[in-house]
Design a protein around this motif. Structure first.
Motif, mmCIF file in Angstrom:
data_model
loop_
_atom_site.group_PDB
_atom_site.id
_atom_site.type_symbol
_atom_site.label_atom_id
_atom_site.label_comp_id
_atom_site.label_asym_id
_atom_site.label_seq_id
_atom_site.Cartn_x
_atom_site.Cartn_y
_atom_site.Cartn_z
ATOM 1 N N LEU A 305 41.055 9.813 50.784
ATOM 2 C CA LEU A 305 40.333 10.918 51.394
ATOM 3 C C LEU A 305 41.201 12.161 51.322
ATOM 4 C CD1 LEU A 305 37.943 12.004 53.190
ATOM 5 C CD2 LEU A 305 39.476 11.590 55.131
ATOM 6 N N GLY A 306 40.647 13.244 50.801
ATOM 7 C CA GLY A 306 41.346 14.517 50.779
ATOM 8 C C GLY A 306 40.738 15.484 51.778
ATOM 9 N N LEU A 307 41.564 16.083 52.622
ATOM 10 C CA LEU A 307 41.161 17.180 53.505
ATOM 11 C C LEU A 307 41.938 18.406 53.064
ATOM 12 C CD1 LEU A 307 41.057 15.438 57.013
ATOM 13 C CD2 LEU A 307 39.143 15.956 55.482
ATOM 14 N N GLU A 308 41.224 19.516 52.739
ATOM 15 C CA GLU A 308 41.837 20.574 51.935
ATOM 16 C C GLU A 308 41.468 21.973 52.450
ATOM 17 O OE1 GLU A 308 40.199 19.609 48.130
ATOM 18 O OE2 GLU A 308 40.689 17.482 48.355
ATOM 19 N N PRO A 309 42.202 22.492 53.424
ATOM 20 C CA PRO A 309 41.993 23.889 53.813
ATOM 21 C C PRO A 309 42.301 24.816 52.640
ATOM 22 C CG PRO A 309 43.295 22.695 55.457
ATOM 23 C CD PRO A 309 43.210 21.812 54.251
ATOM 24 N N ALA A 310 41.497 25.876 52.492
ATOM 25 C CA ALA A 310 41.630 26.712 51.294
ATOM 26 C C ALA A 310 41.111 28.120 51.546
ATOM 27 C CB ALA A 310 40.853 26.074 50.142
ATOM 28 N N ASN A 311 41.528 29.041 50.661
ATOM 29 C CA ASN A 311 40.976 30.399 50.690
ATOM 30 C C ASN A 311 39.878 30.564 49.639
ATOM 31 O OD1 ASN A 311 42.315 30.647 48.234
ATOM 32 N ND2 ASN A 311 43.387 32.547 48.785
ATOM 33 N N CYS A 312 39.371 29.448 49.121
ATOM 34 C CA CYS A 312 38.406 29.450 48.029
ATOM 35 C C CYS A 312 37.681 28.112 48.043
ATOM 36 C CB CYS A 312 39.123 29.640 46.692
ATOM 37 S SG CYS A 312 40.413 28.391 46.400
ATOM 38 N N PHE A 313 36.875 27.863 47.006
ATOM 39 C CA PHE A 313 36.332 26.529 46.780
ATOM 40 C C PHE A 313 36.860 26.025 45.436
ATOM 41 C CE2 PHE A 313 33.344 27.909 50.114
ATOM 42 C CZ PHE A 313 33.489 26.825 50.970
ATOM 43 N N VAL A 314 36.237 25.037 44.840
ATOM 44 C CA VAL A 314 36.855 24.348 43.699
ATOM 45 C C VAL A 314 36.053 24.498 42.405
ATOM 46 C CG1 VAL A 314 38.147 22.706 45.105
ATOM 47 C CG2 VAL A 314 35.796 22.152 44.443
ATOM 48 N N GLU A 315 35.335 25.582 42.273
ATOM 49 C CA GLU A 315 34.594 25.819 41.033
ATOM 50 C C GLU A 315 35.421 26.598 40.012
ATOM 51 O OE1 GLU A 315 31.449 23.745 42.750
ATOM 52 O OE2 GLU A 315 31.938 24.245 40.683
ATOM 53 N N GLY A 316 36.590 27.053 40.418
ATOM 54 C CA GLY A 316 37.467 27.752 39.488
ATOM 55 C C GLY A 316 37.493 29.257 39.698
ATOM 56 N N ARG A 317 38.494 29.864 39.111
ATOM 57 C CA ARG A 317 38.770 31.288 39.272
ATOM 58 C C ARG A 317 37.620 32.171 38.784
ATOM 59 N NH1 ARG A 317 44.175 34.259 38.258
ATOM 60 N NH2 ARG A 317 43.608 36.244 37.295
ATOM 61 N N ALA A 318 37.067 31.842 37.623
ATOM 62 C CA ALA A 318 35.980 32.658 37.081
ATOM 63 C C ALA A 318 34.775 32.655 37.998
ATOM 64 C CB ALA A 318 35.604 32.151 35.687
ATOM 65 N N ALA A 319 34.444 31.490 38.572
ATOM 66 C CA ALA A 319 33.305 31.398 39.486
ATOM 67 C C ALA A 319 33.567 32.193 40.764
ATOM 68 C CB ALA A 319 33.019 29.939 39.815
ATOM 69 N N GLU A 320 34.792 32.138 41.289
ATOM 70 C CA GLU A 320 35.112 32.906 42.497
ATOM 71 C C GLU A 320 34.962 34.403 42.239
ATOM 72 O OE1 GLU A 320 36.110 32.000 45.679
ATOM 73 O OE2 GLU A 320 35.861 29.863 45.266
#
Length: 347
Positions: A305-320
């Motif tokens: 199980l991964g718990l992952e606080p972030a300043n983004c999501f995981v679709e990649g830089r171009a999507a952000e």
């Protein structure tokens, strides 16, 4: 300090040991074989049951973590490979991702590999595979408290490109089962730079079993793709064949500035054969890390199980960037990130 169910002064402790490392402290080690050859490990023992290994060779991330001699984290099949084996292309990150308690993702890309502005960015970025410099590890008495600290600096840069610097400090106190992480990410370049970061905490067997409860802060939850129902994030299960990974996005977290995610196992097994109720709590500042990504992979041979606080999501830089959510740092600007992981017992 409080240790072994009573309060002690520094001199009372020192009178009872030859050196403090008998109880807990910090020790530097080095791998000697296979892909772990020449990897540096800094082992921290808190004397209260918690121990963990900081990895200066791997972005100052945290490898094996145990409570009372029993693992609470997950290790990947490839082990703690030396960064020389890293391949930044596309999804090759998966071959040498270490697992462990913490894998930092970033600093210039998180999630899917992509091409942006003529540059290729591999899965989850480079920081997890970059070695640190100016590494310091020490334990010091502050009055009657013994503080353990590990610190290092990692640069992610290229000629004619951006230059981001991560300065990480990890601290624990003797007698407490707490890990405190303080990161500063600075744009030391002279042009505006994109910055993505995700703290990929990994929890595994035997903390994760069929009785384990996962609690996340109240938020709007959605699943990535069509692999999981959005309400399946809180359930865990025994290993199953042909199980696919599931990813959940926890957005708009509806708590104060310090959200808490919990993993609770009321029958955490001890080496003595007895069990104990254990709660692992992860706390962070949502003003800098507004999102929580949850990676659920209970399949055979992985079971993590991964718990992952972030300043983004995981679709990649171009999507952000396309969504207008890509964080940018001006020249000389920095961001402070503070997280805490605590292991607490319940009666």
């Amino acid at each position: 300090m409080k240790l072994y169910n009573r309060e002690w002064t520094r001199r009372e402790i020192e009178a009872r040991v030859g050196r403090i490392e008998q109880i807990g402290g910090v020790q530097r080690m080095r791998g000697t074989e296979g892909m772990e050859d020449a990897v540096e490990f800094i082992r921290v023992r808190t004397g209260a049951g918690l121990s963990y290994e900081v990895l200066p060779s791997r972005g100052m991330d945290i490898g094996l973590c145990e409570y009372a001699g029993v693992p609470i984290c997950w290790l990947s099949p490839g082990g703690i490979a030396h960064p020389a084996y890293y391949d930044a292309q596309r999804t090759e990150w998966l071959r040498t991702a270490a697992g462990g308690l913490l894998m930092t993702c970033g600093l210039m890309n998180v999630g899917s590999a992509c091409e942006e502005e003529g540059r290729q960015y591999g899965l989850h970025g480079r920081i997890h595979h970059l070695p640190a410099r100016h590494v310091a590890a020490a334990g010091n008495w502050i009055g009657d408290e013994y503080e353990i600290g590990v610190k290092g600096t990692i640069d992610e840069t290229t000629i004619f490109g951006d230059h981001l610097r991560l300065t990480r400090e990890i601290r624990s106190s003797l007698g407490e089962n707490v890990i405190r992480i303080r990161d500063v990410v600075e744009n030391v370049g002279f042009t505006r730079a994109a910055h993505m970061i995700l703290y990929h905490f990994n929890f595994g067997f035997p903390l994760m079993d069929e009785r384990t409860i996962v609690e996340c802060p109240e938020a709007a939850v959605s699943s990535r793709g069509h692999r999981a129902a959005a309400d399946g994030w809180g359930r865990w299960q025994a290993p199953e064949p042909d199980t696919e990974e599931q990813v959940f996005f926890h957005r708009d977290i509806r708590t104060d500035s310090k959200p808490i995610a919990r993993i609770v196992n009321d029958r955490f097994p001890l080496c003595s054969g007895e069990s104990q109720s254990v709660c692992v709590e992860l706390t962070w500042d949502k003003s800098r890390l507004p999102n929580l990504v949850q990676w659920k992979m209970p399949g055979q041979g992985i079971h993590v199980l991964g718990l992952e606080p972030a300043n983004c999501f995981v679709e990649g830089r171009a999507a952000e960037r396309a969504q207008g959510t890509l964080v940018m740092l001006e020249p000389g600007e920095s961001k402070l990130y503070e997280l805490e992981l605590a292991v607490r017992t319940r009666k």
